[in-house]
Design a protein around this motif. Structure first.
Motif, short mmCIF file in Angstrom:
data_model
loop_
_atom_site.label_atom_id
_atom_site.label_comp_id
_atom_site.label_asym_id
_atom_site.label_seq_id
_atom_site.Cartn_x
_atom_site.Cartn_y
_atom_site.Cartn_z
N PRO A 198 -3.66 -45.70 2.81
CA PRO A 198 -3.36 -44.44 1.72
C PRO A 198 -4.29 -44.26 0.78
CG PRO A 198 -1.33 -46.02 2.45
CD PRO A 198 -2.74 -46.68 2.94
N THR A 199 -5.02 -45.27 0.36
CA THR A 199 -6.05 -45.06 -0.63
C THR A 199 -7.35 -44.98 -0.33
OG1 THR A 199 -6.15 -47.50 -1.07
CG2 THR A 199 -4.67 -46.30 -2.17
N GLY A 200 -7.83 -45.19 1.08
CA GLY A 200 -9.08 -45.44 1.44
C GLY A 200 -9.97 -46.66 1.03
N MET A 201 -9.06 -47.46 0.23
CA MET A 201 -9.69 -48.76 -0.20
C MET A 201 -10.22 -49.67 0.83
SD MET A 201 -8.38 -50.77 -3.42
CE MET A 201 -8.09 -49.39 -4.45
N ILE A 202 -11.28 -50.14 0.64
CA ILE A 202 -11.80 -51.11 1.68
C ILE A 202 -12.38 -52.41 0.90
CG2 ILE A 202 -13.69 -51.83 3.27
CD1 ILE A 202 -14.03 -48.70 3.74
N VAL A 203 -11.83 -53.69 1.55
CA VAL A 203 -11.98 -54.86 0.94
C VAL A 203 -12.68 -55.74 2.24
CG1 VAL A 203 -11.27 -56.96 -0.37
CG2 VAL A 203 -10.07 -54.84 -0.76
N LYS A 204 -13.78 -56.51 1.84
CA LYS A 204 -14.25 -57.35 2.88
C LYS A 204 -14.55 -58.88 2.26
CE LYS A 204 -18.28 -57.69 6.07
NZ LYS A 204 -19.53 -57.19 6.62
N CYS A 205 -14.26 -59.75 3.33
CA CYS A 205 -14.30 -61.14 2.81
C CYS A 205 -15.05 -61.86 3.95
CB CYS A 205 -13.14 -61.74 2.12
SG CYS A 205 -13.26 -63.29 1.58
N GLN A 206 -16.12 -62.74 3.66
CA GLN A 206 -16.69 -63.46 4.62
C GLN A 206 -16.99 -64.77 4.21
OE1 GLN A 206 -20.11 -60.78 5.67
NE2 GLN A 206 -21.42 -62.29 4.21
N ASP A 207 -16.52 -65.25 3.03
CA ASP A 207 -17.22 -66.31 2.43
C ASP A 207 -16.43 -67.77 3.07
OD1 ASP A 207 -18.50 -67.56 -0.13
OD2 ASP A 207 -16.57 -68.48 -0.38
N GLU A 208 -15.38 -67.58 3.77
CA GLU A 208 -14.90 -68.67 4.41
C GLU A 208 -15.32 -68.61 5.81
OE1 GLU A 208 -13.25 -71.27 3.22
OE2 GLU A 208 -12.84 -70.55 1.02
N ARG A 209 -15.18 -69.78 6.35
CA ARG A 209 -15.43 -69.94 8.04
C ARG A 209 -14.03 -69.59 8.87
NH1 ARG A 209 -18.89 -75.41 9.56
NH2 ARG A 209 -20.55 -75.10 7.88
N SER A 210 -12.83 -69.69 8.01
CA SER A 210 -11.74 -69.46 8.48
C SER A 210 -11.44 -67.98 8.62
CB SER A 210 -10.38 -70.30 7.73
OG SER A 210 -9.38 -69.72 8.39
N GLN A 211 -10.85 -67.36 9.69
CA GLN A 211 -10.65 -66.02 9.52
C GLN A 211 -9.32 -65.54 8.92
OE1 GLN A 211 -8.99 -63.47 13.19
NE2 GLN A 211 -11.04 -64.08 13.56
N LEU A 212 -8.15 -66.73 8.75
CA LEU A 212 -7.24 -66.40 8.06
C LEU A 212 -7.47 -66.79 6.72
CD1 LEU A 212 -4.68 -68.72 10.46
CD2 LEU A 212 -4.68 -66.35 9.86
N LYS A 213 -8.23 -67.48 6.36
CA LYS A 213 -8.49 -67.64 4.69
C LYS A 213 -9.44 -66.40 4.16
CE LYS A 213 -8.79 -72.74 4.49
NZ LYS A 213 -9.65 -73.90 4.49
N ASN A 214 -10.14 -65.89 4.73
CA ASN A 214 -10.67 -64.66 4.49
C ASN A 214 -9.98 -63.64 4.46
OD1 ASN A 214 -13.33 -65.41 4.05
ND2 ASN A 214 -13.98 -65.35 6.21
N LYS A 215 -8.80 -63.33 5.44
CA LYS A 215 -7.80 -62.34 5.46
C LYS A 215 -7.08 -62.49 4.12
CE LYS A 215 -4.02 -60.42 7.65
NZ LYS A 215 -2.98 -60.45 8.97
N ALA A 216 -6.48 -63.71 3.63
CA ALA A 216 -5.62 -63.99 2.76
C ALA A 216 -6.53 -63.69 1.32
CB ALA A 216 -5.46 -65.61 2.45
N LYS A 217 -7.66 -64.04 1.24
CA LYS A 217 -8.68 -63.70 0.04
C LYS A 217 -8.81 -62.17 -0.08
CE LYS A 217 -11.41 -68.00 -0.73
NZ LYS A 217 -12.87 -68.39 -0.58
N ALA A 218 -9.01 -61.43 0.87
CA ALA A 218 -8.84 -60.10 0.89
C ALA A 218 -7.90 -59.44 0.37
CB ALA A 218 -9.38 -59.50 2.36
N LEU A 219 -6.67 -59.91 0.92
CA LEU A 219 -5.49 -59.32 0.62
C LEU A 219 -5.17 -59.46 -0.87
CD1 LEU A 219 -3.13 -60.32 3.51
CD2 LEU A 219 -3.50 -57.92 2.75
N LYS A 220 -5.72 -60.52 -1.52
CA LYS A 220 -5.26 -60.91 -2.67
C LYS A 220 -6.13 -60.07 -3.62
CE LYS A 220 -5.09 -65.20 -3.81
NZ LYS A 220 -4.40 -66.31 -4.47
N VAL A 221 -7.39 -59.57 -3.26
CA VAL A 221 -8.21 -58.83 -4.04
C VAL A 221 -7.77 -57.28 -3.86
CG1 VAL A 221 -10.63 -57.61 -4.18
CG2 VAL A 221 -10.39 -60.21 -3.74
N LEU A 222 -7.27 -56.87 -2.70
CA LEU A 222 -6.68 -55.68 -2.50
C LEU A 222 -5.39 -55.41 -3.50
CD1 LEU A 222 -6.62 -52.79 -0.88
CD2 LEU A 222 -5.19 -54.16 0.83
N LYS A 223 -4.54 -56.44 -3.25
CA LYS A 223 -3.39 -56.34 -4.12
C LYS A 223 -3.56 -56.33 -5.64
CE LYS A 223 -0.05 -58.77 -1.25
NZ LYS A 223 0.85 -60.08 -1.11
#
Length: 372
Positions: free
Chosen positions: A248-273
């Protein structure tokens, strides 16, 4: 503007009432109710305490004024009265500040986004310096800092760094750091000793709670890929990088700091929110509708809030025209004097707004003759 005595007396009565309620068996057996009453009591305790001290000082002033008529007590009263009157004035200001409407975000944890601006490699190095400055300040405050996303520049420094800082009253302290920070210094790669000017942008966002922002999964496009760039073998060899597109907003967030895919997704969602919460605040509060855009701007040198002049060991905050000749300590995380001055200026502005009087920012020694 006098302090509202009637309102303060009401708060004092409510405080005593809460003390009584919290001793009742039915309240003690109800955790949820007890927690609610405890929070209410905690919220009004500072202003009630200051008002009690104010009444004590007022009583002492009256007693000393009466003592002026006694030849034996007069010298002591003349000595104590100015001290008591000064304390009364200070208490009045403190009480007025405590009664101001509180920003609900002040006690929240905070996401700080730092990006290099104009200046190429030197801007990336400066962005890394700002990250270390905030990290050391967080350490001094007893806060916890977690890297959410990090993009390193080829020649060193950071193109982008996003961190989550958790602790007591983080946003209320860091809210003033958002904007364009400008540095003036001789880069290590400069062979002729010329001073270069570079910038980095900082955005300060209160962390969004789940109740603040609701995201529909169908509005998200999530991509998984191998992480790239500097970061060690673990980062580079796993398919753990997560990129989230908010359609809806076209906003993009990328996270690659963790080795875990789930942890990176959680961090990216936190930034997006947190970014989406900031957008909502812009829509709801017309007075700050452009807060984040004003905070970050385009990164051009003219849109500065603060200049770090290394040759003269000087930091100038252009919003309050304050210059401090201790850049070495500030860049090492000693931000207390700057943040206190900015908070005081904001509080003074809020008090003036509450009284309906115009306010003028005073010059505090900031010399911009060579800051342009």
């Amino acid at each position: 503007m006098m302090i509202p005595v009637e309102k303060l007396e009401q708060l004092s009565r409510r405080y005593r009432e809460l003390d009584d309620l919290m001793c009742q068996p039915d309240v003690l057996s109800d955790r949820q109710k007890l927690a609610k009453l405890t929070k209410e009591r905690s919220d009004i305790e500072p202003v009630v305490g200051q008002f009690q001290r104010y009444r004590d000082v007022e009583k002492n002033i009256r007693e000393n004024e009466e003592a002026l008529t006694d030849p034996e007590l007069r010298p002591l009263a003349e000595q104590e009265l100015p001290v008591l009157q000064d304390e009364r004035s200070a208490l009045e200001r403190t009480i007025k500040l405590l009664l101001l409407p509180q920003d609900p975000n002040d006690k929240k944890n905070t996401i700080v986004e730092i990006r290099s601006g104009e200046g190429g490699e030197e801007a990336a190095l400066f962005a890394a310096d700002l990250f270390r400055m905030f990290a050391r300040y967080a350490e001094r405050q007893g806060w916890t800092l977690e890297v959410m996303s990090l993009s390193e520049a080829a020649a060193g420094g950071y193109k982008e760094c996003i961190v989550l800082i958790t602790g007591k009253d983080v946003y209320s302290q860091l809210r003033f750091e958002g904007g364009v920070h400008r540095v003036q210094r001789v880069p290590a790669t400069e062979t002729q000793g010329r001073i270069h000017t570079s910038t980095a942008t900082v955005a300060v966002l209160p962390e969004a709670d789940d109740v603040d922002v609701q995201i529909d999964e169908k509005d998200l496009e999530i991509s998984i890929a191998a992480s790239g760039g500097p970061g060690g073998q673990g980062v580079n060899t796993t398919n753990s990088a997560v990129q989230i597109l908010h359609k809806p907003t076209g906003m993009i967030v990328k996270c690659q700091d963790e080795r875990s895919q789930l942890k990176n997704k959680a961090k990216a969602l936190k930034v997006l929110k947190s970014r989406l919460l900031d957008i909502e605040r812009e829509k709801q509060e017309a007075a700050v509708s452009a807060e984040r855009r004003g905070m970050v701007g385009t990164g051009e040198r003219s849109q500065k809030i603060r200049t770090y002049n290394y040759p003269q060991n000087r930091v100038t905050d252009h919003r309050i025209r304050l210059t401090l000749n201790k850049l070495d300590r500030i860049i090492d995380g000693d931000l207390d004097e700057l943040i206190t001055a900015l908070r005081n200026e904001r509080q003074a502005a809020l008090l003036q707004e509450a009284s309906g009087e115009p306010r003028r920012v005073e010059d505090r020694g900031g010399d911009e003759s060579d800051e342009r």
